[in-house]
Design a protein around this motif. Structure first.
Motif, short mmCIF file in Angstrom:
data_model
loop_
_atom_site.label_atom_id
_atom_site.label_comp_id
_atom_site.label_asym_id
_atom_site.label_seq_id
_atom_site.Cartn_x
_atom_site.Cartn_y
_atom_site.Cartn_z
N TRP A 1 7.18 48.34 62.08
CA TRP A 1 5.72 48.29 62.03
C TRP A 1 5.21 48.16 60.59
CZ3 TRP A 1 2.58 48.21 66.33
CH2 TRP A 1 3.19 48.55 67.56
N LEU A 2 4.17 47.38 60.42
CA LEU A 2 3.43 47.35 59.16
C LEU A 2 2.47 48.52 59.14
CD1 LEU A 2 2.27 46.03 56.55
CD2 LEU A 2 0.76 44.70 58.05
N HIS A 3 2.63 49.40 58.17
CA HIS A 3 1.72 50.53 58.00
C HIS A 3 0.63 50.09 57.00
CE1 HIS A 3 4.02 53.85 60.04
NE2 HIS A 3 4.86 52.84 60.08
N THR A 4 -0.59 49.92 57.52
CA THR A 4 -1.64 49.29 56.73
C THR A 4 -2.20 50.16 55.63
OG1 THR A 4 -3.44 50.04 58.16
CG2 THR A 4 -2.32 47.97 58.77
N GLY A 5 -2.06 51.49 55.76
CA GLY A 5 -2.72 52.38 54.82
C GLY A 5 -4.18 52.62 55.17
N ASP B 1 0.27 58.66 64.12
CA ASP B 1 0.13 59.87 63.31
C ASP B 1 1.16 59.86 62.20
OD1 ASP B 1 2.57 60.64 64.44
OD2 ASP B 1 1.65 62.04 65.86
N GLU B 2 1.22 60.94 61.42
CA GLU B 2 2.11 61.00 60.27
C GLU B 2 3.59 60.95 60.66
OE1 GLU B 2 1.01 64.48 58.14
OE2 GLU B 2 -0.86 63.62 57.35
N ARG B 3 3.91 61.28 61.91
CA ARG B 3 5.29 61.25 62.37
C ARG B 3 5.68 59.90 62.95
NH1 ARG B 3 4.81 65.84 66.63
NH2 ARG B 3 2.92 64.61 66.93
N GLY B 4 4.71 58.98 63.02
CA GLY B 4 5.00 57.67 63.55
C GLY B 4 4.79 57.55 65.04
N ALA B 5 4.19 58.54 65.67
CA ALA B 5 3.92 58.51 67.11
C ALA B 5 2.51 57.98 67.37
CB ALA B 5 4.07 59.90 67.72
N GLU B 6 2.37 57.19 68.43
CA GLU B 6 1.05 56.68 68.77
C GLU B 6 0.15 57.82 69.24
OE1 GLU B 6 -1.10 53.25 71.57
OE2 GLU B 6 1.09 53.51 71.60
N VAL B 7 -1.09 57.79 68.77
CA VAL B 7 -2.03 58.85 69.11
C VAL B 7 -2.89 58.43 70.30
CG1 VAL B 7 -2.10 59.66 66.72
CG2 VAL B 7 -3.82 58.02 67.52
N LEU C 1 6.97 48.82 55.62
CA LEU C 1 7.50 48.32 56.89
C LEU C 1 8.48 49.35 57.43
CD1 LEU C 1 8.20 44.59 55.90
CD2 LEU C 1 6.15 45.54 56.99
N ARG C 2 7.98 50.18 58.34
CA ARG C 2 8.80 51.26 58.87
C ARG C 2 8.93 51.15 60.38
NH1 ARG C 2 5.15 54.33 55.74
NH2 ARG C 2 4.50 55.63 57.50
N ASP C 3 10.15 51.24 60.84
CA ASP C 3 10.42 51.20 62.29
C ASP C 3 9.85 49.94 62.94
OD1 ASP C 3 11.64 53.76 62.13
OD2 ASP C 3 9.67 54.71 62.26
#
Length: 510
Positions: free
Chosen positions: A385-389, A345-351, A381-383
């Motif tokens: 992880w690759l954030h794919t968009g 999610d937007e906070r970086g937590a797995e849904v 590249l945050r935490d």
């Protein structure tokens, strides 16, 4: 790991088997390695040192393959240029990367005066064709003939192997830094999923600069298979090469598959050797996929989902899920063996499973970052992880379903188009007051670029005029395929952002 270890393994295990087939040229792995080592020596003679960038602007060929490995053999960094970019965009990637040497073929040699003027970092140009040597260029075959082979520099690991330029929201392409480890780890992900062994004959029909094709390059090399190569995608050339070379594997984007099915040529050639079709790079309509599976009943289909930043594979949908009525047919498959993928999610937590969020991935295939763009690197590249968009969800069986893109990226014919870049071109037209660009479904291209334009009061412009204006500023595949004019202002949110969702909905109901 090193890119060159794939080549050296091929020589060690398959020295005298066919390595390349291109036009009337054919060579084995031992010969290919010797030419690569001599070409690397030629690069060193031109002043290329470890870490220097070397560009290649050319159609597919066996020499393209040689350049990729020679650059690595010399310890340098390859910049495989997107041949579909406009001249100004190509010049930008060369100058931004600081390329010292450029390999160019006859198709793109006419661009050289403009490229040299715009990219002063270029010290040398090597011409890869045999006839018509342009002024102030080195001849490719002479560069090989005049130099004795050198030892492999054995540069590898975290060292950058290639800069692969992809679209940017700023309107300028950005260079994805992929290391030797990134590319070779991706190779190890691909081998079991695509059933590669020494008997493989892979057809390079998609452009070799594109990672959708290049990811297969190292797979074929490491097993000592054969690279069958045609200059560009052409239905008749593709079908003829499959029959001639006994092609077992190839990669096509949905647009190419659609053209292949529409050609009527499938029944005119022996395609019995084709055992694996990899597709991806843009959305594949289910109806098109079903038609392709019916037309090629002896070919096993595999979808590859990913992006340049992942070198490029994140997940595969294997052949066993490719059948009419498959509950997974519209999915992007499961994460590759060496990739971890989750939905956040937007906070970086797995849904929870079945919940839409951003597709994120990590693994040794994920890029080092964007060349000279630390802020964009940190955002992507945050935490760890690759954030794919990309927006999607994962079902209870671990299959990823892509539902939308966070950014307004359009994928047309396997190429990425960022709406901001196209809008920047539209706004340069003197009659344009407002403009928004969206992707709309298209049976031929997967998506097509659609522009919504508000003209200035009293101004006039036709769709054809708008399109012609854009052709002078951006690559042809980025030019809007259609233009709609509206009298009222574009819809905006409270923060002043254009509500593209409303524009898409209006187009669907129009």
């Amino acid at each position: 790991m090193r890119i060159t270890q794939a080549l050296r393994r091929a020589v060690q295990t398959q020295a005298h088997t066919r390595a390349t087939l291109c036009g009337d040229r054919e060579q084995n792995w031992e010969t290919l390695e010797a030419r690569v080592a001599r070409l690397a020596a030629g690069l060193r003679a031109l002043g290329v040192t470890e870490g220097d960038r070397v560009g290649i602007l050319a159609l597919n060929s066996d020499r393209y393959l040689e350049v990729i490995y020679a650059v690595a053999w010399a310890g340098a960094v390859a910049n495989p240029v997107n041949i579909r970019l406009a001249p100004g965009e190509i010049a930008y990637t060369l100058e931004d990367s600081g390329a010292r040497v450029l390999f160019v073929d006859a198709t793109f040699a006419p661009m050289l005066p403009a490229l040299r003027a715009a990219a002063p970092s270029l010290a040398h140009v090597v011409y890869t064709d045999d006839a018509g040597l342009p002024e102030s260029c080195h001849a490719y075959e002479a560069l090989i003939a005049e130099h004795a082979r050198i030892a492999d520099a054995e540069v590898g690991g975290d060292a950058i192997a290639g800069l692969f330029y992809t679209g940017g929201t700023t309107g300028k392409p950005k260079g994805v830094m992929l290391s030797h480890d990134n590319l070779m780890f991706n190779t190890l992900n691909g081998l079991p999923a695509l059933d590669y062994d020494a008997s493989a004959v892979y057809l390079h029909a998609a452009p070799m600069f594109h990672l959708a094709d290049m990811s297969n390059t190292h797979c074929v090399t490491v097993v000592g298979g054969t690279h069958a190569i045609i200059p560009r995608f052409d239905v008749e050339a593709l079908l003829a090469m499959i029959a001639r070379a006994g092609v077992t594997h190839t990669t096509l984007v949905p647009t190419m598959i659609n053209l292949l099915l529409q050609s009527g040529g499938l029944a005119l050639h022996d395609l019995s050797s084709l055992r694996r079709m990899l597709y991806g790079a843009s959305p594949m309509p289910e109806a098109l996929l079903l038609r392709a599976m019916e037309a090629l009943p002896n070919t096993r289909f595999t979808q590859g989902y990913g992006q340049t930043e992942a070198a490029p594979i994140i997940s595969f949908l294997p052949p066993e899920w490719h059948y009419a009525g498959s509950p997974k047919l519209t999915s992007a498959g499961r994460p590759a063996y060496g990739v971890e993928a989750v939905i956040k999610d937007e906070r970086g937590a797995e849904v929870a499973r079945g919940t839409v969020g951003e597709i994120c991935a990590r693994g040794n295939n994920v890029m080092q970052g964007y060349w000279k763009r630390p802020e964009q690197t940190a955002d992507t590249l945050r935490d760890g992880w690759l954030h794919t968009g990309d927006l999607g969800f994962m079902d209870e069986d671990g299959f990823i379903f892509v539902v939308d893109r966070v950014k307004d990226m359009i994928i047309t014919g396997g190429e990425n188009v960022f709406s901001v870049e196209v809008e920047g071109a539209l706004y340069q037209h003197p009659a344009v007051q407002e403009a928004a660009v969206i992707g709309v479904p298209c049976a031929q291209w997967g998506e097509r670029v659609h522009a919504v334009v508000v003209l200035k009061s009293g101004a006039e412009a036709s769709a054809e005029e708008i399109q012609q204006h854009c052709r002078g500023l951006i690559a042809g595949y980025k030019v809007p395929h259609s233009v709609a004019f509206r009298a009222e202002p574009l819809p905006v949110s409270g923060a002043g952002k254009v509500l593209k969702t409303e524009l898409r909905e209006a187009h669907q109901t129009a």
